[in-house]
Scaffold this motif. Structure first.
Motif, mmCIF file in Angstrom:
data_model
loop_
_atom_site.group_PDB
_atom_site.id
_atom_site.type_symbol
_atom_site.label_atom_id
_atom_site.label_comp_id
_atom_site.label_asym_id
_atom_site.label_seq_id
_atom_site.Cartn_x
_atom_site.Cartn_y
_atom_site.Cartn_z
ATOM 1 N N VAL A 90 107.791 109.216 -9.670
ATOM 2 C CA VAL A 90 109.156 108.730 -9.897
ATOM 3 C C VAL A 90 109.550 108.863 -11.372
ATOM 4 O O VAL A 90 108.703 108.881 -12.259
ATOM 5 C CB VAL A 90 109.291 107.248 -9.477
ATOM 6 N N GLU A 91 110.844 108.940 -11.595
ATOM 7 C CA GLU A 91 111.376 108.935 -12.965
ATOM 8 C C GLU A 91 111.727 107.498 -13.336
ATOM 9 O O GLU A 91 112.354 106.796 -12.551
ATOM 10 C CB GLU A 91 112.630 109.815 -13.054
ATOM 11 N N ILE A 92 111.317 107.062 -14.518
ATOM 12 C CA ILE A 92 111.613 105.689 -14.955
ATOM 13 C C ILE A 92 112.377 105.748 -16.282
ATOM 14 O O ILE A 92 111.771 105.705 -17.355
ATOM 15 C CB ILE A 92 110.327 104.844 -15.104
ATOM 16 N N PRO A 93 113.691 105.842 -16.211
ATOM 17 C CA PRO A 93 114.478 105.933 -17.450
ATOM 18 C C PRO A 93 114.319 104.668 -18.286
ATOM 19 O O PRO A 93 114.236 103.575 -17.729
ATOM 20 C CB PRO A 93 115.927 106.065 -16.961
ATOM 21 N N GLY A 94 114.264 104.833 -19.591
ATOM 22 C CA GLY A 94 114.222 103.675 -20.486
ATOM 23 C C GLY A 94 112.823 103.152 -20.757
ATOM 24 O O GLY A 94 112.644 102.281 -21.597
ATOM 25 N N VAL A 95 111.815 103.654 -20.022
ATOM 26 C CA VAL A 95 110.434 103.269 -20.319
ATOM 27 C C VAL A 95 109.743 104.498 -20.914
ATOM 28 O O VAL A 95 109.513 105.486 -20.218
ATOM 29 C CB VAL A 95 109.682 102.802 -19.052
ATOM 30 N N PHE A 100 104.462 103.151 -21.404
ATOM 31 C CA PHE A 100 103.957 103.028 -20.039
ATOM 32 C C PHE A 100 102.441 103.241 -19.994
ATOM 33 O O PHE A 100 101.699 102.435 -19.410
ATOM 34 C CB PHE A 100 104.688 104.027 -19.142
ATOM 35 N N VAL A 144 109.458 107.958 -18.761
ATOM 36 C CA VAL A 144 108.428 108.398 -17.822
ATOM 37 C C VAL A 144 109.019 109.387 -16.810
ATOM 38 O O VAL A 144 109.912 109.034 -16.040
ATOM 39 C CB VAL A 144 107.813 107.190 -17.070
ATOM 40 N N ASN A 145 108.550 110.615 -16.873
ATOM 41 C CA ASN A 145 108.949 111.695 -15.958
ATOM 42 C C ASN A 145 110.424 112.077 -16.019
ATOM 43 O O ASN A 145 110.877 112.893 -15.211
ATOM 44 C CB ASN A 145 108.596 111.333 -14.494
#
Lengths: 250, 434
Positions: A90-95, A100, A144-145
């Motif tokens: 998954v893509e985690i915008p802002g982290v 992470f 992340v991603n």
């Protein structure tokens, strides 16, 4: 020594049984491939081992290093050494990726009663590992991603595998969405992590991936069960004859 | 709105409020006359309630009920408690101006460290000759009440061209339980000046108190200003604050509000872009839990052409808390080439959490670019599972995603020290949750 023992596992999703009594034993140091047609329950097995919500285990058990895995939360399983490389990370915008990685690594170490990594030690470790996987430093600064290509996402999964040093790696359809070059880089990363203490379960639809990650044991899954197990030659046999014969057998 | 509302049940208590406080309210006879008039306005209107459109979601009659009596001036023990709170909440390197229970505390303040470019008086001193400080164009009842009752505040005048390297931090410390404090401050920023103003609202062990604050800001042409407000009052307190900001030409004005405390709170900001070529960035974060009610209301008035405004607002709402965001952008007929955008998002952490978003565009010019967007939703389960599968316990996984969610608003704070300070407040709020 048996690292993972899945015994007569029955799993339902929304009232429908997906796994109908699956049994599988993976020993330390072994690489197992699980092959099978779409809908045979391969990904369900990987999700249940990792602890994804939404699956109801109605019978059977999963032991990891002799302990009942199904009693543990996903984060406890991770700290014990279970790692699922996601089919679609998954893509985690802002982290930020670095935040992470450090948070996850230290959470696992804390859960095991080990000392947390200091920032300089952590950075050193990440640099070493990311260099060997050909991951540029600027990728680690991004979310992340976020905006990663399919190959970059899979390399990020392998990077985590290398950092967290799990004893069981489950690779769920690692080849999906990868071109041949990206596949080779990711597979090289995985091969570098093979060790006598670490086991891997490679879930794949195609034999192609097994040219790069050569398994010790191949299982064929069909309709929620393992219907045949054998050596790496079984994968080649499947490539030639297809899954149809096993669907009948199941 | 000027509706005649019948006296409420607390009408009598309200009259007593002014009569009993009058002897303590500073100002010349002229000022007292202004106060009396303001109080009459307040008495006529009573506390705002849901039938007043601007207060539809924040019915103070239902949420607060009555205005508590004026807090006594702080004694030595109160000042001692306040000193501890100042230490805990001071921003590194900032020049502190401290108000305790609505009264300026000289001994806790850094007035001597202010440079010659910063003119400083207390409101109490200023009111000896200037009744204008109590006047605003607003007809709002809480602002009228503030004008009637304000005991003190800071009056700052930053010289043209001043480049202040240290932030000025106005600290409001509450030590008195079950009492009200009323403060009013004015900050005048000269042309071409550069300044950072921080307001902090905290409790030094006080409970169930009320704060009514007003700040009047004027920004001269070409100035570059950061204005940050951090409201972390006690969990059972009420805080209603009103900002009136008038921005000149070619100004960069960066506003940020963070709400992490008080049972009931409202920040209402009225920002007028009165000079061309200015850029406004107005952002906020509400972090609410239990039964807290937090309202951020911003009215951005593009009175002249060629200004840009950007608003990013994030609310994180747990338990049975209620967050309100009202954002109005007004574009006057002459304000061509206005570029105004507003984006608000709410994250609901429980089924009983509530968010109200009310964006409004009032556009009277025909060559403008304006827009708004609003979303509300829960944490994404697939992201939570990914983080948990990597070893993060549930609360820690949630915390990481919540920090990312509010990060977009917090990132708008340019200064590293202040941004880290705000992130620290968010982290402490997240720790309180778990």
């Amino acid at each position: 020594m048996a690292l993972l023992e899945v015994k007569d596992l029955k799993v339902r999703v929304e009232e429908r049984e997906i796994l109908h009594g699956l049994t599988l034993t993976v020993n330390e140091g072994e690489v197992h491939a699980i092959m099978g047609p779409n809908g045979s329950g391969k990904s369900t097995l990987s999700h249940v081992i990792a602890g994804k919500p939404g699956y109801e285990v109605t019978d059977g058990q999963i032991l990891f290093k002799g302990e009942d895995l199904l009693e543990m939360s996903p984060d406890e399983r991770a700290a014990k050494g279970v790692f699922l490389a996601f089919q679609y990370p998954v893509e985690i915008p802002g982290v930020a990726t670095m935040t992470f990685l450090r948070t996850a690594l230290n959470a696992q170490r804390k859960a095991r009663g080990e000392s947390e990594y200091s920032t300089p030690d952590f950075l050193k470790k990440v640099r070493e590992v990311s260099k060997s996987l050909n991951i540029p430093q600027d990728m680690l600064k991004r979310g992340v991603n976020v905006g990663f290509s399919g190959g970059e996402k899979k390399r990020n999964e392998v990077l985590q595998m290398a950092l967290f040093e799990p004893s069981l790696c489950i690779l769920d359809e690692m080849d999906s969405g990868l071109d041949i070059d990206a596949l080779r880089i990711a597979a090289d990363g995985v091969n570098a992590l093979r060790s006598p203490k670490r086991a891997m379960v490679v879930i794949t639809h195609y034999q192609r991936l097994l040219n790069y990650i050569v398994p010790d044991v191949v299982h064929v899954m069909s309709k929620g069960r393992v219907v045949k197990s054998g050596g790496k030659e079984l994968a080649l046999e499947l490539e030639a004859s297809g899954y149809a014969q096993f669907e009948d057998a199941a | 709105m000027n509706v005649a509302v019948a006296k409420t049940g607390n009408g009598r208590a309200v009259s007593d409020l002014f009569a009993s406080a009058e002897g303590r309210l500073p100002g010349s006879p002229d000022v007292i006359a202004v106060r009396r008039e303001a109080f009459e306005t307040y008495e006529r209107l009573g506390l705002p309630h849901r039938r007043i459109e601007e207060w539809k979601y924040t019915d103070l009659r239902a949420l607060v009920g009555e205005v508590l009596p004026l807090a006594a001036a702080p004694d030595a023990a109160a000042l001692k408690r306040a000193a501890e709170a100042v230490k805990a909440h001071a921003i590194e390197g900032a020049r502190k101006l401290v108000l305790v229970d609505g009264v300026f505390a000289a001994d806790l303040s850094d007035t001597k460290a202010l440079t010659a470019e910063v003119g400083f008086r207390t409101l109490r001193e200023a009111l000896e000759k200037d009744s204008g400080l109590l006047k605003t164009s607003s007809t709002d009842a809480v602002i009228a009440l503030n004008a009637a009752m304000a005991t003190d505040g800071v009056v700052l005048s930053i010289a043209n061209g001043a480049q202040l390297s240290a932030p000025i931090q106005i600290l409001h410390i509450a030590t008195a339980a079950s009492a009200s404090s009323f403060t009013r401050s004015r900050v005048a920023i000269g042309k071409g000046a550069r300044a950072t103003i921080v307001e902090s609202f905290v409790s030094a062990g006080a409970k169930a108190y009320q704060v009514n604050d007003a700040v009047i800001v004027t920004v001269g042409d070409g100035a570059d200003v950061a204005h940050i407000r951090l409201m972390d009052d006690a969990a059972d307190a009420a805080n209603v604050s009103s900002h009136f900001v008038t921005v000149g030409a070619n100004v960069k004005f960066n506003f940020f509000n963070m709400t992490t405390g008080a049972a009931v709170s409202r920040l209402q900001g009225f920002i007028t872009l009165a000079g061309e070529g200015s850029e406004l960035s107005a952002n906020g974060v509400n972090l609410l839990q239990k039964t807290e009610h937090g309202d951020t209301t911003l009215v951005v008035d593009h009175a002249v052409p060629n200004c840009v405004s950007r608003e990013i607002f994030r609310a994180v709402i747990d338990d049975r808390a209620h967050s309100v965001f009202q954002g109005r952008i007004i574009v006057r007929p002459d304000a061509q080439k206005t570029d105004g955008k507003m984006m608000t998002r709410a994250l609901l952490l429980s089924d009983e959490a509530e968010a109200d978003n009310k964006p409004e565009l009032e556009i009277f010019a025909d060559d403008v670019s304006c827009g708004h967007g609003a979303t509300a939703g829960a944490l994404d389960d697939s992201l939570l599972f990914y983080l948990k599968a990597r070893g993060l316990p549930e609360k820690q996984a949630q915390a990481l995603l919540i920090q990312a969610f509010v990060g977009e608003a917090i990132e708008q704070i340019a200064d590293d020290v202040l941004r880290e300070h705000v992130i620290g407040i968010a982290e402490r709020w997240l720790e309180r949750r778990s």
